[in-house]
Design a protein around this motif. Structure first.
Motif, mmCIF file in Angstrom:
data_model
loop_
_atom_site.group_PDB
_atom_site.id
_atom_site.type_symbol
_atom_site.label_atom_id
_atom_site.label_comp_id
_atom_site.label_asym_id
_atom_site.label_seq_id
_atom_site.Cartn_x
_atom_site.Cartn_y
_atom_site.Cartn_z
ATOM 1 N N LEU A 63 0.801 -1.222 0.000
ATOM 2 C CA LEU A 63 0.000 0.000 0.000
ATOM 3 C C LEU A 63 0.838 1.278 0.000
ATOM 4 O O LEU A 63 0.283 2.374 -0.128
ATOM 5 N N SER A 64 2.156 1.139 0.133
ATOM 6 C CA SER A 64 2.987 2.324 0.391
ATOM 7 C C SER A 64 4.077 2.582 -0.639
ATOM 8 O O SER A 64 5.031 3.310 -0.354
ATOM 9 N N GLN A 65 3.969 1.997 -1.817
ATOM 10 C CA GLN A 65 5.012 2.186 -2.817
ATOM 11 C C GLN A 65 5.045 3.613 -3.377
ATOM 12 O O GLN A 65 5.967 3.981 -4.110
ATOM 13 N N ASP A 66 4.043 4.419 -3.019
ATOM 14 C CA ASP A 66 3.993 5.796 -3.526
ATOM 15 C C ASP A 66 4.647 6.808 -2.593
ATOM 16 O O ASP A 66 4.726 7.992 -2.920
ATOM 17 N N ILE A 67 5.125 6.365 -1.434
ATOM 18 C CA ILE A 67 5.741 7.317 -0.508
ATOM 19 C C ILE A 67 7.185 7.593 -0.943
ATOM 20 O O ILE A 67 7.753 6.843 -1.727
ATOM 21 N N PRO A 68 7.789 8.697 -0.455
ATOM 22 C CA PRO A 68 9.152 9.043 -0.876
ATOM 23 C C PRO A 68 10.140 7.885 -0.697
ATOM 24 O O PRO A 68 10.051 7.123 0.269
ATOM 25 N N THR A 69 11.063 7.768 -1.637
ATOM 26 C CA THR A 69 12.005 6.642 -1.668
ATOM 27 C C THR A 69 12.770 6.461 -0.370
ATOM 28 O O THR A 69 12.881 5.347 0.142
ATOM 29 N N GLU A 70 13.316 7.540 0.162
ATOM 30 C CA GLU A 70 14.121 7.424 1.384
ATOM 31 C C GLU A 70 13.279 6.977 2.568
ATOM 32 O O GLU A 70 13.740 6.207 3.412
ATOM 33 N N GLU A 71 12.052 7.452 2.623
ATOM 34 C CA GLU A 71 11.144 7.034 3.705
ATOM 35 C C GLU A 71 10.811 5.552 3.574
ATOM 36 O O GLU A 71 10.807 4.806 4.555
ATOM 37 N N LEU A 72 10.549 5.114 2.334
ATOM 38 C CA LEU A 72 10.227 3.712 2.103
ATOM 39 C C LEU A 72 11.428 2.823 2.420
ATOM 40 O O LEU A 72 11.281 1.741 2.994
ATOM 41 N N LYS A 73 12.611 3.299 2.056
ATOM 42 C CA LYS A 73 13.829 2.535 2.344
ATOM 43 C C LYS A 73 14.004 2.363 3.853
ATOM 44 O O LYS A 73 14.374 1.282 4.331
ATOM 45 N N ALA A 74 13.724 3.419 4.603
ATOM 46 C CA ALA A 74 13.827 3.350 6.067
ATOM 47 C C ALA A 74 12.806 2.358 6.623
ATOM 48 O O ALA A 74 13.098 1.600 7.562
ATOM 49 N N ASN A 75 11.613 2.347 6.040
ATOM 50 C CA ASN A 75 10.587 1.388 6.468
ATOM 51 C C ASN A 75 11.044 -0.041 6.223
ATOM 52 O O ASN A 75 10.829 -0.932 7.058
ATOM 53 N N TYR A 76 11.655 -0.281 5.058
ATOM 54 C CA TYR A 76 12.152 -1.624 4.743
ATOM 55 C C TYR A 76 13.225 -2.048 5.745
ATOM 56 O O TYR A 76 13.232 -3.194 6.216
ATOM 57 N N LYS A 77 14.118 -1.153 6.074
ATOM 58 C CA LYS A 77 15.195 -1.484 7.017
ATOM 59 C C LYS A 77 14.621 -1.843 8.389
ATOM 60 O O LYS A 77 15.099 -2.767 9.060
ATOM 61 N N GLN A 78 13.583 -1.098 8.804
ATOM 62 C CA GLN A 78 12.940 -1.418 10.075
ATOM 63 C C GLN A 78 12.268 -2.789 10.008
ATOM 64 O O GLN A 78 12.390 -3.598 10.931
ATOM 65 N N ALA A 79 11.583 -3.042 8.898
ATOM 66 C CA ALA A 79 10.889 -4.323 8.731
ATOM 67 C C ALA A 79 11.872 -5.486 8.745
ATOM 68 O O ALA A 79 11.617 -6.528 9.356
ATOM 69 N N ILE A 80 12.999 -5.312 8.063
ATOM 70 C CA ILE A 80 14.014 -6.367 8.011
ATOM 71 C C ILE A 80 14.546 -6.668 9.411
ATOM 72 O O ILE A 80 14.712 -7.833 9.800
ATOM 73 N N THR A 81 14.773 -5.619 10.181
ATOM 74 C CA THR A 81 15.268 -5.795 11.551
ATOM 75 C C THR A 81 14.228 -6.500 12.424
ATOM 76 O O THR A 81 14.534 -7.470 13.118
ATOM 77 N N MET A 82 12.991 -6.004 12.364
ATOM 78 C CA MET A 82 11.947 -6.524 13.252
ATOM 79 C C MET A 82 11.529 -7.947 12.887
ATOM 80 O O MET A 82 11.111 -8.713 13.759
ATOM 81 N N THR A 83 11.636 -8.313 11.616
ATOM 82 C CA THR A 83 11.214 -9.665 11.201
ATOM 83 C C THR A 83 12.392 -10.618 11.031
ATOM 84 O O THR A 83 12.216 -11.738 10.546
ATOM 85 N N LYS A 84 13.581 -10.139 11.427
ATOM 86 C CA LYS A 84 14.791 -10.968 11.338
ATOM 87 C C LYS A 84 15.027 -11.466 9.905
ATOM 88 O O LYS A 84 15.214 -12.651 9.658
ATOM 89 N N SER A 85 14.971 -10.517 8.973
ATOM 90 C CA SER A 85 15.242 -10.790 7.546
ATOM 91 C C SER A 85 14.308 -11.855 6.963
ATOM 92 O O SER A 85 14.741 -12.761 6.251
ATOM 93 N N ASN A 86 13.041 -11.720 7.271
ATOM 94 C CA ASN A 86 12.040 -12.637 6.710
ATOM 95 C C ASN A 86 12.168 -12.702 5.185
ATOM 96 O O ASN A 86 12.382 -11.684 4.529
ATOM 97 N N VAL A 87 12.021 -13.889 4.633
ATOM 98 C CA VAL A 87 12.236 -14.085 3.192
ATOM 99 C C VAL A 87 11.298 -13.230 2.348
ATOM 100 O O VAL A 87 11.726 -12.587 1.380
ATOM 101 N N ASP A 88 10.018 -13.189 2.692
ATOM 102 C CA ASP A 88 9.067 -12.399 1.911
ATOM 103 C C ASP A 88 9.407 -10.905 1.954
ATOM 104 O O ASP A 88 9.241 -10.195 0.952
ATOM 105 N N ILE A 89 9.889 -10.452 3.101
ATOM 106 C CA ILE A 89 10.302 -9.057 3.220
ATOM 107 C C ILE A 89 11.530 -8.795 2.341
ATOM 108 O O ILE A 89 11.608 -7.780 1.642
#
Length: 208
Positions: free
Chosen positions: A138-164
């Motif tokens: 739902l969030s691919q339209d947000i600014p790139t740097e903000e989205l990148k930060a979200n991905y980094k948080q998700a990767i950390t919180m989900t312990k590098s989940n494969v789907d993430i």
């Protein structure tokens, strides 16, 4: 005897249909998926009719969340919202509720409400990959740097989940960062070695 056997086989098939999980239903053909969901819906609506007024909130929650999910899968968005609305407040702290709200609003085209719902789910528990995947869809339209930060948080919180990691790799490719995308696919291999060949093909394509 023939009729009796046919009834027995039909009952066995229906029991199998009722016991299929949402993920198992998703793997069926569209025709079979619709058939199984309609069987499950009929069973759930019958249970709702027979649900005691004083039933424990846990029983009501289980019934209404399943009812909402099946109706969502069948495209009955208002019916799904009606079921979700019957879940008691003491159960609204469950992320599954807000994931389901997200899917309903997403399918209705109400992206603003869908985004708000998945943010609520993440505020309750930000370690669930399923919530993050919905968030990124739902969030691919947000600014790139903000989205990148979200991905980094998700990767950390989900312990590098494969789907993430797969979602991250595709995002990185879209913004032209092929080197980091390759690294993301490598991480996916570590988490899902059974599909290494498929991920290696993505890496090879990026290196061309």
């Amino acid at each position: 005897l023939g009729v009796g056997y046919a009834v027995y086989i039909n009952n066995q098939k229906q029991n199998t249909d009722l016991n299929l999980s949402p993920s198992e239903v998703e793997q069926l053909s569209e025709k079979e998926k619709k058939r199984v969901l309609e069987v499950q819906l009929k069973d759930l609506e019958k249970k709702e009719q027979n649900l005691p007024v004083d039933a424990p909130s846990s029983d009501k929650y289980t019934l209404y969340i399943q009812l909402a999910e099946v109706r969502t899968a069948l495209g009955n968005h208002q019916g799904a919202l009606d079921a979700l609305g019957k879940i008691s407040e003491d159960r609204k702290g469950n992320t599954r509720v807000w994931q389901t709200y997200t899917m309903v609003y997403k399918n209705m085209g109400d992206i603003a409400q869908a985004k708000q719902s998945i943010k609520t789910a993440l505020a309750i528990d930000n370690e669930l990959p399923e919530s993050w995947i919905l968030f990124f869809e739902l969030s691919q339209d947000i600014p790139t740097e903000e989205l990148k930060a979200n991905y980094k948080q998700a990767i950390t919180m989900t312990k590098s989940n494969v789907d993430i990691m797969i979602s991250y790799a595709k995002f990185l490719e879209r913004i032209g960062d092929k080197a980091t995308a390759i690294a993301a696919w490598e991480t996916a291999i570590n988490g899902d070695p059974a599909n290494e060949t498929k991920y290696r093909e993505e890496i090879a394509r990026l290196r061309q």
